[in-house]
Design a protein around this motif. Structure first.
Motif, PDB file in Angstrom:
ATOM      1  N   UNK A  69       1.722 -80.732  -9.086  1.00 56.21           N
ATOM      2  CA  UNK A  69       0.524 -81.424  -9.555  1.00 56.21           C
ATOM      3  C   UNK A  69       0.816 -82.828 -10.054  1.00 56.21           C
ATOM      4  N   UNK A  70       2.043 -83.060 -10.520  1.00 52.33           N
ATOM      5  CA  UNK A  70       2.383 -84.398 -11.028  1.00 52.33           C
ATOM      6  C   UNK A  70       2.467 -85.439  -9.911  1.00 52.33           C
ATOM      7  N   UNK A  75      -6.230 -86.785 -11.566  1.00 48.15           N
ATOM      8  CA  UNK A  75      -5.991 -85.964 -12.748  1.00 48.15           C
ATOM      9  C   UNK A  75      -6.057 -84.489 -12.372  1.00 48.15           C
ATOM     10  N   UNK A  76      -4.970 -83.775 -12.596  1.00 46.88           N
ATOM     11  CA  UNK A  76      -4.937 -82.351 -12.256  1.00 46.88           C
ATOM     12  C   UNK A  76      -5.851 -81.553 -13.175  1.00 46.88           C
ATOM     13  N   UNK A  77      -5.843 -81.859 -14.472  1.00 47.83           N
ATOM     14  CA  UNK A  77      -6.734 -81.171 -15.395  1.00 47.83           C
ATOM     15  C   UNK A  77      -8.192 -81.439 -15.037  1.00 47.83           C
ATOM     16  N   UNK A  78      -8.483 -82.664 -14.605  1.00 42.91           N
ATOM     17  CA  UNK A  78      -9.840 -82.977 -14.174  1.00 42.91           C
ATOM     18  C   UNK A  78     -10.253 -82.155 -12.971  1.00 42.91           C
ATOM     19  N   UNK A  79      -9.329 -81.972 -12.038  1.00 47.10           N
ATOM     20  CA  UNK A  79      -9.612 -81.147 -10.863  1.00 47.10           C
ATOM     21  C   UNK A  79      -9.856 -79.701 -11.267  1.00 47.10           C
ATOM     22  N   UNK A  80      -9.008 -79.158 -12.154  1.00 45.96           N
ATOM     23  CA  UNK A  80      -9.193 -77.779 -12.614  1.00 45.96           C
ATOM     24  C   UNK A  80     -10.550 -77.603 -13.281  1.00 45.96           C
TER      25      UNK A  80
END
Length: 325
Positions: A69-70, A75-80
């Motif tokens: 994810x990095x 933004x990975x948290x945004x996608x989640x």
């Protein structure tokens, strides 16, 4: 290597949430498939949603366990947060449709028990996705929790209504061999895809990526105006070709033989046609309200209007240790 490095960097809460999502959706589509529900449109929709949720959760689990994810530009948290919000709604709709459609159809016995268990696990899935939405916001990190603005609520509602429409039009008997009705299905698909792209681009913070050729406000204008124009055609053509007798429609419910059986699945064919017509009209009103808001924002309100009102979200609460400028 992926497993060990992923567990070392990923909170255990997220791991158990992902396992629960995989288990609940896997049990649901396995039991649903064993009942042979893919022979009907609504059954196809339910199995498709469960498989989609399972596949997405599996892909996300692999990405996180491998620490990939990095390397993503967004933004990975945004996608989640964005994808979990979507899956909460579609899983709730699927659970309702499947439960009301198939539990009553099967007589008491193993088949009905499988339908009840599949419904129960399908109800667990949106709960787990909802927990993930909340967990992404409160866990330590750089993710900012967002409260939808008024236009943000409208844009979510547009896509949520489209998801319900897709559940009904998964029954191809509603529009087969009628080009005008096929066009309506194309309209629903185009508008949904445009809305989903805007939602995820903003939710994943991809709008800050300079590689994107278009900025979010322009995308919103294009999506909203085009969707209004397309939905106007659908709100005219769908009821016209579904209920006008000279165009091959059925103006009265009693003329639909599928409505005579008391043990039919959720809504007979005529009811499904009516439901799509009503949802299309409602969604058109939502799109019009969205467009009016953009017009007021661009030409009436002062430049002091906050920039965030153009977007899907307005920052409200950040995680305890996040550093928000």
């Amino acid at each position: 290597m992926c497993w060990s490095s992923g567990l070392a960097s990923k909170p255990i809460m997220g791991f158990f949430l992902r396992v629960g999502q995989l288990l609940s959706t896997c049990v649901s589509f396995s039991l649903g498939a064993s009942l042979g529900i893919w022979e009907e449109g609504l059954g196809n929709w339910c199995v498709f949603v469960w498989c989609l949720c399972f596949a997405m959760s599996l892909i996300i689990s692999i990405v996180e366990l491998c620490g990939l994810q990095s390397r993503l530009p967004c933004s990975w948290d945004g996608f989640l947060h964005a994808y979990s919000s979507y899956f909460v709604i579609i899983c709730i709709v699927t659970s309702f449709i499947f439960g009301t459609s198939y539990i009553q159809v099967f007589p008491p016995g193993p088949a009905q028990n499988r339908a009840i268990i599949a419904t129960a696990f399908s109800c667990v899935a949106p709960l787990l996705y909802a927990i993930e939405v909340a967990w992404v916001c409160v866990r330590p990190g750089d993710m900012v929790c967002f409260v939808p603005t008024f236009p943000g609520v409208l844009r979510r509602l547009e896509n949520y209504l489209a998801c319900v429409i897709f559940a009904f039009i998964s029954n191809t008997d509603l529009y087969q061999h009628k080009p005008a009705l096929v066009w309506c299905v194309v309209v629903y698909s185009i508008c949904f895809v445009l809305g989903a792209v805007n939602y995820f681009v903003n939710g994943c913070d991809c709008d800050n990526d300079k590689k994107l050729p278009l900025r979010i406000p322009l995308l919103l204008w294009l999506q909203t105006v085009l969707s209004v124009l397309l939905y106007i055609t659908a709100v005219i053509l769908w009821p016209l070709y579904q209920f006008h007798e000279k165009l091959g429609g059925q103006p009265q419910r009693s003329s639909d033989m599928s409505c005579s059986d008391q043990l039919t699945t959720i809504g007979c064919i005529w009811d499904q046609r009516l439901a799509v017509a009503i949802l299309t009209a409602i969604n058109l009103l939502v799109y019009v309200a969205d467009m009016m808001y953009l017009i007021l924002e661009a030409f009436v309100w002062t430049e002091a209007q906050p920039r965030d009102s153009l977007f899907f979200f307005s920052p409200a609460v950040s995680s305890p240790i996040s550093d928000v400028p």
